[in-house]
Write an enzyme that holds these catalytic residues in place. Structure first.
Site, PDB file in Angstrom:
ATOM      1  N   ARG A  49       0.847  -1.194   0.000  1.00  0.00           N
ATOM      2  CA  ARG A  49       0.000   0.000   0.000  1.00  0.00           C
ATOM      3  C   ARG A  49       0.880   1.241   0.000  1.00  0.00           C
ATOM      4  O   ARG A  49       1.875   1.309   0.729  1.00  0.00           O
ATOM      5  CB  ARG A  49      -0.934   0.012   1.206  1.00  0.00           C
ATOM      6  CG  ARG A  49      -1.934  -1.142   1.172  1.00  0.00           C
ATOM      7  CD  ARG A  49      -2.885  -1.119   2.337  1.00  0.00           C
ATOM      8  NE  ARG A  49      -3.713  -2.334   2.347  1.00  0.00           N
ATOM      9  CZ  ARG A  49      -4.563  -2.663   3.311  1.00  0.00           C
ATOM     10  NH1 ARG A  49      -4.721  -1.852   4.337  1.00  0.00           N
ATOM     11  NH2 ARG A  49      -5.274  -3.774   3.237  1.00  0.00           N
TER      12      ARG A  49
ATOM     13  N   ARG B 152       2.176   1.101  10.187  1.00  0.00           N
ATOM     14  CA  ARG B 152       1.720   1.568   8.876  1.00  0.00           C
ATOM     15  C   ARG B 152       2.878   1.459   7.888  1.00  0.00           C
ATOM     16  O   ARG B 152       3.727   2.338   7.806  1.00  0.00           O
ATOM     17  CB  ARG B 152       1.223   3.012   8.984  1.00  0.00           C
ATOM     18  CG  ARG B 152       0.339   3.442   7.832  1.00  0.00           C
ATOM     19  CD  ARG B 152      -0.239   4.825   8.092  1.00  0.00           C
ATOM     20  NE  ARG B 152      -1.125   4.828   9.235  1.00  0.00           N
ATOM     21  CZ  ARG B 152      -2.414   4.476   9.192  1.00  0.00           C
ATOM     22  NH1 ARG B 152      -2.953   4.104   8.049  1.00  0.00           N
ATOM     23  NH2 ARG B 152      -3.158   4.503  10.272  1.00  0.00           N
TER      24      ARG B 152
ATOM     25  N   GLU C  74      -6.499  -1.193  15.612  1.00  0.00           N
ATOM     26  CA  GLU C  74      -7.104  -2.154  14.681  1.00  0.00           C
ATOM     27  C   GLU C  74      -6.096  -3.222  14.267  1.00  0.00           C
ATOM     28  O   GLU C  74      -4.960  -2.925  13.910  1.00  0.00           O
ATOM     29  CB  GLU C  74      -7.607  -1.437  13.427  1.00  0.00           C
ATOM     30  CG  GLU C  74      -8.202  -2.381  12.385  1.00  0.00           C
ATOM     31  CD  GLU C  74      -8.265  -1.751  10.993  1.00  0.00           C
ATOM     32  OE1 GLU C  74      -8.258  -2.515  10.016  1.00  0.00           O
ATOM     33  OE2 GLU C  74      -8.301  -0.507  10.895  1.00  0.00           O
TER      34      GLU C  74
ATOM     35  N   SER D 141     -10.131  -6.400  10.165  1.00  0.00           N
ATOM     36  CA  SER D 141     -11.372  -5.777   9.681  1.00  0.00           C
ATOM     37  C   SER D 141     -12.123  -6.833   8.881  1.00  0.00           C
ATOM     38  O   SER D 141     -11.593  -7.371   7.913  1.00  0.00           O
ATOM     39  CB  SER D 141     -11.040  -4.564   8.808  1.00  0.00           C
ATOM     40  OG  SER D 141     -12.191  -3.840   8.490  1.00  0.00           O
TER      41      SER D 141
ATOM     42  N   ARG E 289       0.969  -6.387  12.509  1.00  0.00           N
ATOM     43  CA  ARG E 289       0.301  -5.783  13.666  1.00  0.00           C
ATOM     44  C   ARG E 289       0.118  -6.792  14.798  1.00  0.00           C
ATOM     45  O   ARG E 289       0.148  -6.429  15.980  1.00  0.00           O
ATOM     46  CB  ARG E 289      -1.046  -5.186  13.251  1.00  0.00           C
ATOM     47  CG  ARG E 289      -0.887  -3.959  12.364  1.00  0.00           C
ATOM     48  CD  ARG E 289      -2.172  -3.168  12.216  1.00  0.00           C
ATOM     49  NE  ARG E 289      -1.913  -1.916  11.501  1.00  0.00           N
ATOM     50  CZ  ARG E 289      -2.696  -0.845  11.536  1.00  0.00           C
ATOM     51  NH1 ARG E 289      -3.804  -0.877  12.256  1.00  0.00           N
ATOM     52  NH2 ARG E 289      -2.390   0.239  10.859  1.00  0.00           N
TER      53      ARG E 289
END
Length: 458
Positions: free
Chosen positions: A296, A311, A383, A386, A425
């Site tokens: 990403r 991130r 988070e 998801s 994560r």
């Protein structure tokens, strides 16, 4: 993609769904474009019908002209030969005139049809351009709210651990741990190699990350009934478009010079594997899982989570994807979320399940549960998974259907996707929740078989 028939049937309801996401109404614009497009298509069909009839008329006239021409070589029972000649000339001239006029009309029709077809295609592209950047319609159970502050906690598992010392953040732990005189979590070297938002892992921490990925896969395959799948991380535009990543998120993804895209998640190849298919009802549900690299660009995230692994441009994630019927998708969504929760429970990491509000629900999702793990170093819930039900939103974009026994026409499937989990994560959560005062990290018992029995990383 949205169903135009549903929009025509209830334009006010469509706009009301957009309003829940804080968006302006668009139904009037779409309806006007669609009406003009359908008018152009109707006119095109009428011109085509007239052209077909004209072709038959011209064919008939030409056949009669041939018959008239035969009169010149045969005896005709007229009283006077000159009368016969005059009549033959008249017939020939008449057919030549009529044929010529009709052929002129045929040329004009062809030109009109080309213009109408171009206009219809242009309007169709305009309608598509409006619809393809509109988010999915929200499920009725999604709570109102503008952003993450309005998300609703559904449950919490476990309590944040009380440490007898001030817990460190993962990058403080990882940079202090050494492997041959080098940090086991090395951001400086990764930046030298690739730039910001990359990390190089060594030694025990690298092995711990590998163990996490393998443990998650095994749990989803052996415990949850998903089919392990190894997917390409380069996909074409159709796969990205069908899974709602294009054109909306083009700036969030990496594009290669040969017109391929690096996947932002294995959701893309897993879901797109049924693109264009008509499945048998007996095949559903299809449940797939994959451990893959994800990429990403993190456009627009400047200044957010600059330190550490939260991130990154490149990371690993175990993805779950389900393809099912409309009647079963809600139950499948709950099942998928429980599968992700099970990973955190086995790792003994406290988490909470959040039902995302209207303003925080992602573009392609009709409903989303986020799982947030407790991160002691930040003293915050972050988070880590998801899980979304996109209903038939992606299926319409990629034309994925199934044949139900009681219906003549194929029906669009429902697709769901969920992180099970984001490996990087989860590594952060394990390191921070299982840290010791001396800077070492206890390996969670469930991971020790994947670590040759190692109980502590130093």
């Amino acid at each position: 993609m949205h169903d135009l028939r549903a929009l025509r049937a209830d334009p006010a309801g469509f706009d009301a769904d957009l309003a829940r996401r804080g968006m302006e109404p668009v139904s009037e614009k779409v309806m006007a474009l669609d009406e003009e497009r359908r008018a152009a298509q109707t006119a095109l069909q009428e011109k085509q019908a007239r052209r077909n009839a004209l072709a038959k008329e011209i064919g008939t006239i030409k056949r009669k002209m041939k018959e008239a021409a035969l009169l010149e070589t045969k005896d005709v029972p007229f009283a006077k030969p000159e009368a016969a000649a005059n009549i033959k000339d008249y017939i020939t001239q008449m057919h030549n005139f009529e044929s010529g006029q009709l052929e002129v009309e045929a040329v004009r029709l062809r030109e009109d049809m080309e213009a109408l077809e171009t206009r219809a295609q242009s309007l169709d592209a305009e309608v598509k351009a409006v619809l393809e950047v509109l988010p999915n319609r929200l499920d009725a159970s999604v709570p109102p709210g503008p952003d993450e502050t309005a998300n609703v906690q559904v449950k919490q598992w476990g309590e944040p651990k009380t440490f007898s010392f001030t817990p460190k953040q993962h990058f403080e732990l990882g940079e202090a741990m050494q492997q041959n005189g080098q940090p086991q979590m090395d951001f400086a070297t990764a930046t030298k190699l690739s730039g910001a938002r990359f990390v190089l892992l060594r030694g025990g921490i690298a092995r711990l990350e590998r163990a996490l990925g393998q443990f998650m896969l095994d749990q989803h395959v052996n415990g949850h009934g998903y089919t392990e799948t190894h997917v390409p991380v380069l996909v074409n535009e159709a796969a990205m478009y069908g899974t709602d990543k294009l054109p909306k998120f083009a700036d969030q993804s990496f594009h290669t010079e040969d017109d391929r895209w690096l996947v932002p998640t294995a959701e893309v190849p897993l879901t797109a594997s049924v693109m264009g298919d008509i499945l048998d009802a007996a095949q559903l549900p299809i449940r797939m899982t994959a451990l893959s690299l994800c990429f990403r660009s993190e456009a627009g995230s400047a200044g957010r989570d600059v330190r550490g692994m939260l991130r990154q441009h490149q990371f690993e994630k175990v993805e779950m994807v389900s393809v099912t019927t409309p009647e079963e998708s809600e139950a499948e969504h709950e099942r998928m979320t429980l599968c992700a929760e099970k990973i955190l429970e086995l790792l003994e990491i406290p988490y909470r399940r959040m039902l995302l509000c209207a303003g925080d629900t992602g573009f392609g999702a009709a409903k989303t549960f986020d799982l947030e793990a407790w991160i002691p170093g930040q003293q915050a819930w972050r988070e880590i998974s998801s899980c979304s039900n996109t209903k038939d939103f992606q299926a319409r974009r990629m034309n994925a259907r199934y044949r139900a026994p009681d219906q003549k026409a194929p029906v669009f499937v429902h697709t769901l996707n969920g992180s099970g989990l984001a490996v990087g994560r989860t590594l952060i959560a394990v390191m921070e929740n299982w840290q010791n005062e001396d800077g070492s990290i206890t390996v969670p018992p469930v991971l020790r078989p994947y670590m040759d029995g190692i109980e502590r990383l130093v």
